[in-house]
Design a protein around this motif. Structure first.
Motif, short mmCIF file in Angstrom:
data_model
loop_
_atom_site.label_atom_id
_atom_site.label_comp_id
_atom_site.label_asym_id
_atom_site.label_seq_id
_atom_site.Cartn_x
_atom_site.Cartn_y
_atom_site.Cartn_z
N GLY A 1 0.81 -1.20 0.00
CA GLY A 1 0.00 0.00 0.00
C GLY A 1 0.85 1.26 0.00
N PHE A 2 0.43 2.22 -0.82
CA PHE A 2 1.11 3.50 -0.94
C PHE A 2 0.14 4.63 -0.58
CE2 PHE A 2 3.23 0.59 -3.86
CZ PHE A 2 4.58 0.80 -3.60
N PRO A 3 -0.19 4.79 0.73
CA PRO A 3 -1.11 5.85 1.12
C PRO A 3 -0.40 7.21 1.16
CG PRO A 3 -0.32 4.70 3.06
CD PRO A 3 0.26 3.98 1.85
N LEU A 4 -1.20 8.27 1.15
CA LEU A 4 -0.62 9.60 1.37
C LEU A 4 0.00 9.63 2.76
CD1 LEU A 4 -3.18 12.21 -0.02
CD2 LEU A 4 -0.84 11.81 -0.78
N GLN A 5 1.13 10.32 2.85
CA GLN A 5 1.82 10.44 4.14
C GLN A 5 0.91 11.18 5.12
OE1 GLN A 5 5.65 12.25 3.65
NE2 GLN A 5 6.49 10.92 5.22
N GLY A 6 0.91 10.73 6.34
CA GLY A 6 0.07 11.34 7.36
C GLY A 6 -0.64 10.26 8.15
N PRO A 7 -1.58 10.67 8.99
CA PRO A 7 -2.27 9.69 9.83
C PRO A 7 -3.16 8.77 8.99
CG PRO A 7 -3.28 11.85 10.07
CD PRO A 7 -2.06 12.04 9.22
N GLU A 8 -3.36 7.57 9.54
CA GLU A 8 -4.25 6.62 8.87
C GLU A 8 -5.63 7.25 8.75
OE1 GLU A 8 -6.19 2.27 9.79
OE2 GLU A 8 -4.16 2.67 10.50
N THR B 1 -8.30 -0.87 1.96
CA THR B 1 -7.70 -2.08 1.39
C THR B 1 -6.66 -2.68 2.32
OG1 THR B 1 -8.05 -1.11 -0.81
CG2 THR B 1 -6.56 -3.01 -0.67
N ILE B 2 -5.80 -1.84 2.86
CA ILE B 2 -4.77 -2.31 3.80
C ILE B 2 -5.43 -2.95 5.02
CG2 ILE B 2 -2.98 -1.51 5.40
CD1 ILE B 2 -2.32 0.66 3.20
N ASN B 3 -6.45 -2.31 5.56
CA ASN B 3 -7.13 -2.84 6.74
C ASN B 3 -7.90 -4.12 6.43
OD1 ASN B 3 -6.11 -0.85 8.43
ND2 ASN B 3 -7.81 0.53 8.01
N TYR B 4 -8.47 -4.22 5.25
CA TYR B 4 -9.14 -5.46 4.86
C TYR B 4 -8.12 -6.59 4.78
CZ TYR B 4 -11.78 -8.94 2.25
OH TYR B 4 -12.38 -10.11 1.85
N ALA B 5 -6.95 -6.32 4.22
CA ALA B 5 -5.89 -7.34 4.16
C ALA B 5 -5.50 -7.77 5.57
CB ALA B 5 -4.68 -6.80 3.40
N ALA B 6 -5.41 -6.80 6.50
CA ALA B 6 -5.09 -7.14 7.89
C ALA B 6 -6.16 -8.05 8.48
CB ALA B 6 -4.94 -5.86 8.71
N SER B 7 -7.43 -7.75 8.19
CA SER B 7 -8.52 -8.57 8.73
C SER B 7 -8.49 -9.99 8.16
CB SER B 7 -9.87 -7.92 8.45
OG SER B 7 -10.27 -8.11 7.10
N GLN B 8 -7.84 -10.16 7.01
CA GLN B 8 -7.71 -11.47 6.38
C GLN B 8 -6.41 -12.15 6.78
OE1 GLN B 8 -10.38 -12.72 4.47
NE2 GLN B 8 -11.20 -10.90 5.48
N GLY B 9 -5.63 -11.49 7.64
CA GLY B 9 -4.36 -12.07 8.09
C GLY B 9 -3.27 -12.07 7.04
N LYS B 10 -3.39 -11.18 6.06
CA LYS B 10 -2.40 -11.13 4.97
C LYS B 10 -1.34 -10.09 5.28
CE LYS B 10 -5.47 -13.06 1.61
NZ LYS B 10 -5.94 -13.09 0.24
N PRO B 11 -0.09 -10.37 4.90
CA PRO B 11 0.99 -9.40 5.12
C PRO B 11 0.74 -8.12 4.35
CG PRO B 11 1.86 -11.52 4.38
CD PRO B 11 0.38 -11.59 4.25
N ARG B 12 1.16 -7.00 4.94
CA ARG B 12 1.04 -5.69 4.32
C ARG B 12 2.37 -4.97 4.41
NH1 ARG B 12 -1.48 -7.73 8.04
NH2 ARG B 12 -1.22 -6.04 9.48
N LEU B 13 2.75 -4.37 3.29
CA LEU B 13 3.90 -3.47 3.27
C LEU B 13 3.32 -2.09 3.00
CD1 LEU B 13 6.90 -2.76 3.18
CD2 LEU B 13 6.90 -3.42 0.76
N ILE B 14 3.49 -1.17 3.95
CA ILE B 14 2.90 0.17 3.84
C ILE B 14 4.02 1.17 3.60
CG2 ILE B 14 1.51 1.92 5.01
CD1 ILE B 14 0.33 -0.45 6.69
N VAL B 15 3.92 1.87 2.48
CA VAL B 15 4.96 2.81 2.05
C VAL B 15 4.29 4.18 1.82
CG1 VAL B 15 6.80 3.26 0.39
CG2 VAL B 15 6.12 0.88 0.88
N PRO B 16 4.33 5.07 2.81
CA PRO B 16 3.69 6.38 2.64
C PRO B 16 4.36 7.19 1.53
CG PRO B 16 4.17 5.94 4.95
CD PRO B 16 4.88 4.89 4.14
N VAL B 17 3.54 7.92 0.78
CA VAL B 17 4.07 8.77 -0.31
C VAL B 17 3.73 10.23 -0.04
CG1 VAL B 17 4.04 6.95 -2.02
CG2 VAL B 17 2.06 8.43 -1.82
#
Length: 152
Positions: free
Chosen positions: A121-128, A136-152
């Motif tokens: 995931g490439f969200p805008l930099q700042g708070p969630e 999408t990132i949170n749905y992946a977390a709810s499914q137990g899937k790994p997430r790589l979060i890279v703020p832009v």
């Protein structure tokens, strides 16, 4: 073992130079962009289009574009990226939502996560926040899937 990766990210990318995104993708998509990898990309403007162009030009990974409606309903930038990379796109999934509102985008995002082993995931930099990227990132977390979060 083949790796399936869903890419999600902000549509707001004008605050950085294109070369900055190329360097970012080299660092954070490059390690996953193997020949046996499969990327699911949302087919919208912003990170979707930029990552599609980068993957098409810098990897031999399989690419699937997923839209909530049709490609023709996407912004011009996204349609142009898809047309430019058509020979590298393995498949286009058009979910044919009757209206392109938030529930259609959430359904598209969930479809991609459901078909992927991990999410980058490439969200805008700042708070969630409550953006589609964070949904999408949170749905992946709810499914137990790994997430790589890279703020832009």
């Amino acid at each position: 073992m083949p790796l399936a990766v869903a890419i999600t990210g902000t549509r707001s990318t004008g605050h950085r130079e294109l070369s900055w995104y190329a360097d970012l993708f080299d660092a954070f998509l490059g390690p996953f962009a193997r020949e046996d990898a499969h990327f699911y990309i949302g087919g919208a403007a912003g990170i979707d289009s930029l990552s599609l162009l980068w993957l098409a030009g810098n990897s031999s990974s399989r690419i699937t574009i997923v839209t909530p409606g049709t490609v023709e309903q996407q912004p011009a930038e996204a349609r142009q990226a898809v047309a430019r990379c058509r020979d590298r796109i393995m498949e286009i999934i058009e979910l044919s939502a009757p209206t392109l509102r938030t529930p259609a985008y959430h359904a598209r995002n969930q479809w991609m996560v459901d078909h992927a082993a991990m999410v980058i995931g490439f969200p805008l930099q700042g708070p969630e926040g409550t953006s589609g990227t964070w949904q999408t990132i949170n749905y992946a977390a709810s499914q137990g899937k790994p997430r790589l979060i890279v703020p832009v």
